[in-house]
Scaffold this active site. Sequence first.
Site, PDB file in Angstrom:
ATOM      1  N   ASP A  44       0.235   4.096   6.623  1.00 30.76           N
ATOM      2  CA  ASP A  44       0.597   5.470   6.953  1.00 30.76           C
ATOM      3  C   ASP A  44       1.693   5.885   6.361  1.00 30.76           C
ATOM      4  OD1 ASP A  44       0.129   7.844   8.459  1.00 30.76           O
ATOM      5  OD2 ASP A  44       0.853   7.165  10.229  1.00 30.76           O
ATOM      6  N   CYS A  84      -2.678  13.191   7.380  1.00 28.24           N
ATOM      7  CA  CYS A  84      -3.370  11.919   7.947  1.00 28.24           C
ATOM      8  C   CYS A  84      -5.163  12.252   8.070  1.00 28.24           C
ATOM      9  CB  CYS A  84      -3.034  11.329   9.555  1.00 28.24           C
ATOM     10  SG  CYS A  84      -1.237  10.834   9.267  1.00 28.24           S
ATOM     11  N   LYS A 143      -5.179   2.502  13.443  1.00 29.35           N
ATOM     12  CA  LYS A 143      -5.033   4.059  13.980  1.00 29.35           C
ATOM     13  C   LYS A 143      -6.418   4.745  13.327  1.00 29.35           C
ATOM     14  CE  LYS A 143      -2.626   8.174  11.887  1.00 29.35           C
ATOM     15  NZ  LYS A 143      -1.503   8.623  11.179  1.00 29.35           N
ATOM     16  N   HIS A 145      -7.425   8.544  14.200  1.00 27.61           N
ATOM     17  CA  HIS A 145      -7.112   9.672  13.994  1.00 27.61           C
ATOM     18  C   HIS A 145      -8.457  10.774  13.337  1.00 27.61           C
ATOM     19  CE1 HIS A 145      -3.068  12.055  13.065  1.00 27.61           C
ATOM     20  NE2 HIS A 145      -4.122  12.712  13.888  1.00 27.61           N
ATOM     21  N   SER A 168      -1.950   9.318  15.941  1.00 27.04           N
ATOM     22  CA  SER A 168      -0.738   8.854  15.342  1.00 27.04           C
ATOM     23  C   SER A 168       0.200   8.509  16.485  1.00 27.04           C
ATOM     24  CB  SER A 168      -0.264  10.058  14.564  1.00 27.04           C
ATOM     25  OG  SER A 168      -0.712  10.112  13.255  1.00 27.04           O
ATOM     26  N   ASP A 293      -2.738   6.294   3.271  1.00 31.12           N
ATOM     27  CA  ASP A 293      -3.387   7.355   3.364  1.00 31.12           C
ATOM     28  C   ASP A 293      -2.454   8.805   2.884  1.00 31.12           C
ATOM     29  OD1 ASP A 293      -1.237   7.750   5.146  1.00 31.12           O
ATOM     30  OD2 ASP A 293      -2.201   8.722   6.798  1.00 31.12           O
ATOM     31  N   ASN A 294      -1.507   8.805   2.524  1.00 31.09           N
ATOM     32  CA  ASN A 294      -0.723   9.800   1.610  1.00 31.09           C
ATOM     33  C   ASN A 294       0.656   9.378   1.330  1.00 31.09           C
ATOM     34  OD1 ASN A 294      -0.992  11.094   4.826  1.00 31.09           O
ATOM     35  ND2 ASN A 294       1.153  10.770   3.896  1.00 31.09           N
TER      36      ASN A 294
END
Length: 493
Positions: A44, A84, A143, A145, A168, A293-294
């Site tokens: 994350d 996310c 997670k 989300h 999150s 994820d980013n």
Amino acid sequence: MKQIKKIGRGCLYLMVGYFLWSCNVERNSNKNALQPNIVLIVTDNLGYGDIEPFGSEIIRTPNLNRMAKEGRKFTHFYVTAGVCTPSRASIMTGSYAQRVGMDYNDRDGNVLRPISPYGLHPDEVTVAEVVQQAGYATGIIGKWHLGDQKPFLPTRQGFDYFFGIPYSDDMTQVVGQRIGERLDGKRWPPLPLMLNEEVVEAGIDRNLLTKRYTQKALEYIEAHKDTSFFLYIPQAMPGSTKKPFASEKFRGKSQGGPWGDSVEELDWSTGEIMNKLEELEIAEHTLLIFTSDNGAPMGEDLSGMERGTNRPLYGRGYTTSEGGFRVPTLMWWPGTIPGGTVHGELVTTMDLLPTFAHLAGGKLPDARIIDGYNIWPLLKDTASTQSPYDVFYYYHQEQLQAVRRGPWKLFVPLEEFSQHPHFREGEGHEPLLFNVREDISSRHNVAKANPKVVEELMEWAQKGRRDLGDTNNPGKNQRPPGKIENPVPVSMK
């Protein structure tokens, strides 16, 4: 004579037994070759420059170093959003978040919050459902989300098993109380830890999340070692808080501060999974992927490590910059993926669903657009280096901000925007063009020197707008998100 006949029959039974056993072994071997286990680790907010294989000189990641040495590094691996929820929607569906309605909603903004009425539509076909239908066991540890209400939970989206948090780790009851009436903040529950569809703990110790997820992952792999399985591990760390969490063994140990502590524990976790696969002698039948994820949000001091780094790429996470969309990615499959290799063509998280479907012998969803591609040839072959993408789109929420084709990335002219990695208020009327291969830090705008490239990419932008939409203008091939009435807090009974 009778004794000889008995011995003869015994030999015959042994021969038949051995034949059946060898056939079974061969069937299992072929099954494993055709249906490898798949372990997908998604961190994350981990930045491009946060681990040693991608240039970190501060944070120690020996297990990821090993993964790169024995597997393949992807230097142009992209997510579809700088935040996310939309990014994870693309992992699950193989499509742009704008296509599946998970890019933005009026209640939550661009990421889902607790007690949201929205979630990934139950009619969407997820990567878990695709491999599940092909006979795989499917688990998620970490997670989610993509919706905290029951119709949207992982167990309703193709996963047999879920252990983790529904959103999150920074969306706690304390934060909700501070928000107040906005986003139903006063109703946010203590951070819930779920087992399948039930809350088993409330107000969990976030310092222990990586450690506990790792233990559950090892147990899951052990329990499913004799079958084909897909294990999705969306880690909570480094996460969105200003000071990430880590267990006592790692806390205060990294030169990269709390962020580094958290990343070094993620490295340990990945090493434990690699070791378990080898211990069980299934590493050669398992594809292991490590990604994010980013990009990292980064701190006020862009040269520091307070909240990670995307260097040498330009820009922060949460934006359409290269630093927000291009993420560190490693793939490891001993004996199948060539070791010590680097892939430098554009591929994305949308490619995971079609690639996994191919490996599992599953079917792609019918009657819908899937934006990703089967990139299996790019994983196993050192010669196949060309990207399958004609174009790739960078959206901020509902707004198309940039287009990439080949080495060129064009930031399109905009009249207005809520956030932009390059333009400030009052700017944005002129195009920005970068060669993101040669100019890795996006420093040189070469739009004026390449008018034909700008013109071509503007045409592709128009195609994207017609297909996927743009601010206040729906696209012709978009699908709705899921939505329910009267959502309730996810709390212990």
